[in-house]
Write a protein that holds these residues in place. Structure first.
Motif, PDB file in Angstrom:
ATOM      1  N   ASP A   1      19.291  -1.738   3.318  1.00 52.81           N
ATOM      2  CA  ASP A   1      19.588  -1.626   1.982  1.00 52.81           C
ATOM      3  C   ASP A   1      18.362  -0.687   1.175  1.00 52.81           C
ATOM      4  OD1 ASP A   1      22.255  -2.489   2.230  1.00 52.81           O
ATOM      5  OD2 ASP A   1      21.767  -4.452   2.144  1.00 52.81           O
TER       6      ASP A   1
ATOM      7  N   GLU B   1      16.556 -16.611  11.285  1.00 49.60           N
ATOM      8  CA  GLU B   1      17.877 -15.901  10.658  1.00 49.60           C
ATOM      9  C   GLU B   1      18.529 -16.936   9.945  1.00 49.60           C
ATOM     10  OE1 GLU B   1      18.041 -12.494   9.489  1.00 49.60           O
ATOM     11  OE2 GLU B   1      16.402 -12.535  10.506  1.00 49.60           O
TER      12      GLU B   1
ATOM     13  N   TRP C   1      27.869 -11.451  -4.482  1.00 47.49           N
ATOM     14  CA  TRP C   1      27.534 -10.464  -4.372  1.00 47.49           C
ATOM     15  C   TRP C   1      28.174  -9.836  -5.957  1.00 47.49           C
ATOM     16  CZ3 TRP C   1      31.779  -7.058  -4.888  1.00 47.49           C
ATOM     17  CH2 TRP C   1      33.013  -8.100  -4.479  1.00 47.49           C
TER      18      TRP C   1
ATOM     19  N   LEU D   1      26.085  -2.225   5.990  1.00 42.33           N
ATOM     20  CA  LEU D   1      25.096  -2.289   7.389  1.00 42.33           C
ATOM     21  C   LEU D   1      25.335  -1.033   7.846  1.00 42.33           C
ATOM     22  CD1 LEU D   1      25.275  -5.207   9.280  1.00 42.33           C
ATOM     23  CD2 LEU D   1      25.929  -3.443  10.475  1.00 42.33           C
ATOM     24  N   ASN D   2      26.540  -0.041   8.176  1.00 42.27           N
ATOM     25  CA  ASN D   2      26.785   0.876   9.169  1.00 42.27           C
ATOM     26  C   ASN D   2      25.732   2.201   8.339  1.00 42.27           C
ATOM     27  OD1 ASN D   2      28.594  -0.021  10.739  1.00 42.27           O
ATOM     28  ND2 ASN D   2      29.672  -0.018   9.018  1.00 42.27           N
TER      29      ASN D   2
ATOM     30  N   LEU E   1      11.401 -14.600   6.640  1.00 38.22           N
ATOM     31  CA  LEU E   1      11.959 -15.508   7.370  1.00 38.22           C
ATOM     32  C   LEU E   1      12.094 -15.951   8.094  1.00 38.22           C
ATOM     33  CD1 LEU E   1      15.421 -15.044   6.364  1.00 38.22           C
ATOM     34  CD2 LEU E   1      14.567 -15.896   5.180  1.00 38.22           C
TER      35      LEU E   1
ATOM     36  N   VAL F   1       6.620 -14.222   8.095  1.00 39.19           N
ATOM     37  CA  VAL F   1       5.001 -12.677   7.298  1.00 39.19           C
ATOM     38  C   VAL F   1       5.824 -12.681   6.301  1.00 39.19           C
ATOM     39  CG1 VAL F   1       3.315 -10.782   7.673  1.00 39.19           C
ATOM     40  CG2 VAL F   1       3.657 -13.648   9.517  1.00 39.19           C
TER      41      VAL F   1
ATOM     42  N   MET G   1      18.062  -3.576   9.436  1.00 40.37           N
ATOM     43  CA  MET G   1      17.429  -2.127  10.170  1.00 40.37           C
ATOM     44  C   MET G   1      16.921  -2.373  10.687  1.00 40.37           C
ATOM     45  SD  MET G   1      20.110  -1.429   9.539  1.00 40.37           S
ATOM     46  CE  MET G   1      20.976  -2.857   8.920  1.00 40.37           C
TER      47      MET G   1
ATOM     48  N   GLY H   1      31.918  -6.457  10.600  1.00 37.92           N
ATOM     49  CA  GLY H   1      32.366  -5.313  11.501  1.00 37.92           C
ATOM     50  C   GLY H   1      31.587  -4.317  11.446  1.00 37.92           C
TER      51      GLY H   1
ATOM     52  N   GLN I   1      30.617  -0.581   4.178  1.00 37.35           N
ATOM     53  CA  GLN I   1      30.150   0.465   5.185  1.00 37.35           C
ATOM     54  C   GLN I   1      28.736   0.194   4.827  1.00 37.35           C
ATOM     55  OE1 GLN I   1      31.232   3.619   5.990  1.00 37.35           O
ATOM     56  NE2 GLN I   1      33.113   2.648   5.615  1.00 37.35           N
TER      57      GLN I   1
ATOM     58  N   ALA J   1      14.431   2.382   4.610  1.00 36.30           N
ATOM     59  CA  ALA J   1      15.816   2.245   5.373  1.00 36.30           C
ATOM     60  C   ALA J   1      16.555   0.873   4.951  1.00 36.30           C
ATOM     61  CB  ALA J   1      15.007   2.645   6.951  1.00 36.30           C
TER      62      ALA J   1
ATOM     63  N   VAL K   1       7.661  -7.245  10.774  1.00 35.56           N
ATOM     64  CA  VAL K   1       6.846  -7.950  10.303  1.00 35.56           C
ATOM     65  C   VAL K   1       7.862  -8.808   9.119  1.00 35.56           C
ATOM     66  CG1 VAL K   1       4.446  -7.911  10.288  1.00 35.56           C
ATOM     67  CG2 VAL K   1       5.954  -6.930   8.422  1.00 35.56           C
TER      68      VAL K   1
HETATM   69  C1  LIG Z   1      29.262 -10.374   0.611  1.00 36.08           C
HETATM   70  C2  LIG Z   1      28.651  -9.377   1.254  1.00 36.08           C
HETATM   71  C3  LIG Z   1      29.562  -8.650   2.806  1.00 36.08           C
HETATM   72  C4  LIG Z   1      29.346  -7.851   3.133  1.00 36.08           C
HETATM   73  N1  LIG Z   1      30.208  -6.835   4.351  1.00 36.08           N
HETATM   74  C5  LIG Z   1      29.242  -6.198   4.317  1.00 36.08           C
HETATM   75  C6  LIG Z   1      30.571  -5.327   5.933  1.00 36.08           C
HETATM   76  O1  LIG Z   1      32.082  -5.241   6.060  1.00 36.08           O
HETATM   77  N2  LIG Z   1      30.462  -4.349   6.460  1.00 36.08           N
HETATM   78  C7  LIG Z   1      28.770  -3.482   5.950  1.00 36.08           C
HETATM   79  O2  LIG Z   1      28.486  -2.595   6.788  1.00 36.08           O
HETATM   80  N3  LIG Z   1      27.896  -4.094   5.329  1.00 36.08           N
HETATM   81  C8  LIG Z   1      28.296  -5.404   4.722  1.00 36.08           C
HETATM   82  N4  LIG Z   1      27.152  -6.028   3.829  1.00 36.08           N
HETATM   83  C9  LIG Z   1      26.086  -4.877   3.798  1.00 36.08           C
HETATM   84  C10 LIG Z   1      25.443  -5.573   5.015  1.00 36.08           C
HETATM   85  O3  LIG Z   1      24.891  -6.678   4.762  1.00 36.08           O
HETATM   86  C11 LIG Z   1      23.526  -4.896   4.503  1.00 36.08           C
HETATM   87  O4  LIG Z   1      23.769  -3.895   4.016  1.00 36.08           O
HETATM   88  C12 LIG Z   1      22.864  -4.923   5.621  1.00 36.08           C
HETATM   89  O5  LIG Z   1      22.222  -6.638   5.513  1.00 36.08           O
HETATM   90  C13 LIG Z   1      21.824  -4.413   5.560  1.00 36.08           C
HETATM   91  O6  LIG Z   1      20.262  -4.803   6.577  1.00 36.08           O
HETATM   92  P1  LIG Z   1      19.104  -4.412   5.745  1.00 36.08           P
HETATM   93  O7  LIG Z   1      18.932  -4.995   7.250  1.00 36.08           O
HETATM   94  O8  LIG Z   1      18.913  -2.848   5.206  1.00 36.08           O
HETATM   95  O9  LIG Z   1      18.257  -6.099   4.936  1.00 36.08           O
HETATM   96  P2  LIG Z   1      18.591  -7.213   5.169  1.00 36.08           P
HETATM   97  O10 LIG Z   1      19.583  -7.369   5.664  1.00 36.08           O
HETATM   98  O11 LIG Z   1      18.711  -7.960   3.435  1.00 36.08           O
HETATM   99  O12 LIG Z   1      17.354  -7.350   5.530  1.00 36.08           O
HETATM  100  C14 LIG Z   1      16.330  -7.342   5.241  1.00 36.08           C
HETATM  101  C15 LIG Z   1      15.026  -8.028   5.734  1.00 36.08           C
HETATM  102  O13 LIG Z   1      14.069  -8.303   4.627  1.00 36.08           O
HETATM  103  C16 LIG Z   1      13.392  -9.262   4.917  1.00 36.08           C
HETATM  104  N5  LIG Z   1      12.547  -9.238   4.003  1.00 36.08           N
HETATM  105  C17 LIG Z   1      13.361  -8.643   2.266  1.00 36.08           C
HETATM  106  N6  LIG Z   1      11.577  -8.833   1.844  1.00 36.08           N
HETATM  107  C18 LIG Z   1      10.801  -8.881   2.588  1.00 36.08           C
HETATM  108  C19 LIG Z   1       9.537  -8.714   2.651  1.00 36.08           C
HETATM  109  N7  LIG Z   1       8.176  -8.483   1.498  1.00 36.08           N
HETATM  110  N8  LIG Z   1       8.552  -8.968   4.000  1.00 36.08           N
HETATM  111  C20 LIG Z   1       9.027  -8.758   4.858  1.00 36.08           C
HETATM  112  N9  LIG Z   1      10.076  -9.559   5.220  1.00 36.08           N
HETATM  113  C21 LIG Z   1      10.681  -9.146   3.836  1.00 36.08           C
HETATM  114  C22 LIG Z   1      14.462 -10.164   4.506  1.00 36.08           C
HETATM  115  O14 LIG Z   1      14.731 -11.730   5.247  1.00 36.08           O
HETATM  116  C23 LIG Z   1      15.312  -9.973   5.546  1.00 36.08           C
HETATM  117  O15 LIG Z   1      15.498 -10.497   7.099  1.00 36.08           O
HETATM  118  C24 LIG Z   1      27.473  -7.369   3.045  1.00 36.08           C
HETATM  119  C25 LIG Z   1      27.153  -7.581   1.925  1.00 36.08           C
HETATM  120  C26 LIG Z   1      27.337  -8.788   1.390  1.00 36.08           C
HETATM  121  C27 LIG Z   1      26.466  -9.538   0.821  1.00 36.08           C
END
Ligand SMILES: Cc1cc2nc3c(=O)[nH]c(=O)nc-3n(C[C@H](O)[C@H](O)[C@H](O)COP(=O)(O)OP(=O)(O)OC[C@H]3O[C@@H](n4cnc5c(N)ncnc54)[C@H](O)[C@@H]3O)c2cc1C
Length: 478
Positions: free
Chosen positions: A282, A25, A262, A295-296, A22, A130, A1, A34, A293, A280, A19
């Motif tokens: 997760d 990725e 998970w 990621l959306n 990783l 970072v 996000m 999807g 839902q 914002a 920042v």
């Molecule tokens: C098995 C599985 C299946 C899924 N299937 C679906 C699906 O079909 N449809 C859907 O919509 N969603 C799905 N999801 C959920 C979706 O993957 C997450 O909701 C989405 O990745 C959330 O994105 P985000 O950017 O909020 O968090 P993340 O993707 O977790 O990204 C967080 C980022 O922050 C970085 N970070 C963490 N801590 C720090 C720190 N202290 N300093 C700097 N960087 C940091 C991490 O390295 C990471 O890159 C699934 C999840 C899983 C586990």
């Protein structure tokens, strides 16, 4: 996000940096497969639809027509596939949102790559390797400590996932329900795939799914949460779970994608904003991945917050505008949490859940039941509470085709508000000129729309009557 939010902030004129702890990725990580309609439409409004459609086509070529009817993506509820042939595609909510339908099969790694290119084109610096480890909100700045040094910023948005350090460091509570199950998802080379049944299979020991692509497996065991979610997932972990549930001695010989583990930890942050720190994605809400839902939901957060924070930073709006972020996004987050909780209730192997599953399966075998679920899963009925009586207000703007052959979405690439004027005398344009981007078109219904940068309709009129337009402009644009 973080990438999408950074792009929205940059479009709103803010000086922004990302920042990321990783360095790169993880290749091929198995998360979202999807995207829903509001996410596809958000990409469309920023000119990213062609790139997303290309990914969608590549995926369809790879997996065939699974989950698609008339080429349309439906999804599932608790492992029960939503039959596209049963869906009433003429339903007004579904029929109003088809322009970005060809970009629904965009898996998370490809989406992240697409957004990385987008932020690079916008000149947003992404500092990899970072990690944020400390923060201090002084009231007018945020001091951010990282493992490579510290920096100051006006605002900090934690888009750092379910284990968010930003949320913890800001002291924001994360109430919800505790995890009870363990799930794995993987793509593997399988020596004897004939030992697995295709699709979802319930046994007294759990649930597994095999397919739709060769080698793709998912398992759910309801007896306990993972002992340690931070340890790397091995081939043995996935194989053992699959063997326990299926009661076979199926043999995996290699993992072909980074597997994911998970659980059903389901929580929502007590607040999405505390002073100059916001959350914002997760970081603000976690839930099981059923129904696709997560990621959306995060994309919706980023689109909602981006223009608001951008306007506050630029001095175009008071800080109070940021409070509408929590007000508008919290109910949607709460709905997703419950939608996934309900699926866990239906998925369990106990007799009560089995009985409930029968009833839900029965409902989903009807046209109304499947159409209801597809509308929910696809996001086309999402709505936020905004003032005004017109049924479009608070909804994502439907497909609007213009007389010159363009679509309204084509005019949204740069962010900003759009005012569509289809009056005979340009009455709406006269009110909005100089304040928002005005798009004029031949007279048609709806006669006028004010669309926020996140695609939400803030005002609408079917006639030449401009009542409420000035109020909406005052409220959102100032
Ligand atoms: C098995 C599985 C299946 C899924 N299937 C679906 C699906 O079909 N449809 C859907 O919509 N969603 C799905 N999801 C959920 C979706 O993957 C997450 O909701 C989405 O990745 C959330 O994105 P985000 O950017 O909020 O968090 P993340 O993707 O977790 O990204 C967080 C980022 O922050 C970085 N970070 C963490 N801590 C720090 C720190 N202290 N300093 C700097 N960087 C940091 C991490 O390295 C990471 O890159 C699934 C999840 C899983 C586990």
């Amino acid at each position: 996000m973080g990438l999408l939010l950074a792009a929205e902030l940059a479009l709103a004129g803010a000086d922004v940096r990302v920042v990321e702890r990783l360095l790169a990725e993880p290749a091929n990580s198995m998360k979202a497969q999807g995207i829903n309609v509001p996410t596809a439409e958000a990409l469309d409004r920023r000119g990213l639809l062609p790139a997303a459609e290309k990914v969608h086509q590549e995926v369809l070529e790879r997996i065939g027509s699974y989950g698609t009817g008339e080429g349309r993506f439906t999804g599932h509820f608790a492992g029960m596939a939503l039959d596209p042939d049963l869906v009433d595609w003429a339903d007004p909510d579904l029929a109003a949102h088809t322009a970005a339908e060809g970009a629904r099969m965009v898996p998370q790694p490809q989406l992240e790559a697409l957004l990385a290119d987008h932020v690079a084109r916008l000149g947003v610096p992404v500092h990899r390797g970072v990690e944020v480890i400390a923060l201090d909100d002084t009231g007018d700045r945020v001091l951010v400590g990282t493992d490579t040094g510290s920096f100051e910023t006006g605002w900090l948005v934690g888009c750092d996932g379910g284990h968010s350090a930003v949320r913890r460091l800001a002291g924001i509570d994360f109430p919800g329900t505790d995890p009870e199950l363990t799930g794995y998802q993987a793509v593997a080379d399988i020596a004897d795939p004939e030992k697995l049944a295709d699709g979802w299979t319930w046994t007294p020991r759990g649930v597994y799914r095999y397919g739709p692509q060769p080698g793709r497996v998912a398992t759910v065991e309801f007896n306990s949460p993972p002992a340690d979610r931070s340890t790397p997932i091995t081939l043995d972990d996935v194989q053992a779970a699959l063997r326990r549930i299926s009661g076979t001695d199926v043999t995996l010989t290699a993992l072909r994608a980074t597997p994911t583990r998970w659980t059903d930890n389901t929580r929502q942050a007590a607040t999405y904003r505390k002073g100059r720190v916001l959350l914002a994605g997760d970081a603000a809400h976690v839930h099981p991945p059923f129904g696709g839902q997560g990621l959306n939901l995060g994309v919706g957060d980023a689109m909602n917050l981006g223009w608001k924070l951008g306007a506050v930073i630029a001095g175009r709006a008071p800080e109070g505008l940021l409070d509408s972020y929590d007000v508008e996004r919290r109910p949607l987050g709460a709905w997703v949490l419950d939608w996934t909780r309900a699926q866990i209730g239906v998925l369990r192997g106990d007799p009560k859940s089995g009985a409930l599953r029968e009833i839900v399966a029965d409902l989903l075998s009807t046209r109304d039941g499947t159409t209801y679920a597809v509308k929910k899963v696809s996001g086309v009925t999402q709505r936020i509470e905004l003032p005004g009586d017109h049924p479009l207000i608070g909804r994502y703007v439907p497909d609007v085709y213009l007389g010159d052959g363009s679509r309204l979405a084509d005019h949204a690439h740069g962010g900003g508000f759009l005012l569509l004027d289809r009056t005979s005398d340009g009455a709406f344009a006269r009110i909005g000129n100089g304040r928002v981007n005005v798009v004029t078109d031949a007279h048609e219904t709806p006669a006028g729309l004010l669309v926020r940068p996140d695609g939400v309709v803030a005002w609408a009129s079917d006639t030449d009557d401009a009542a409420g337009l000035e109020d909406a402009l005052q409220r959102w644009v100032g």
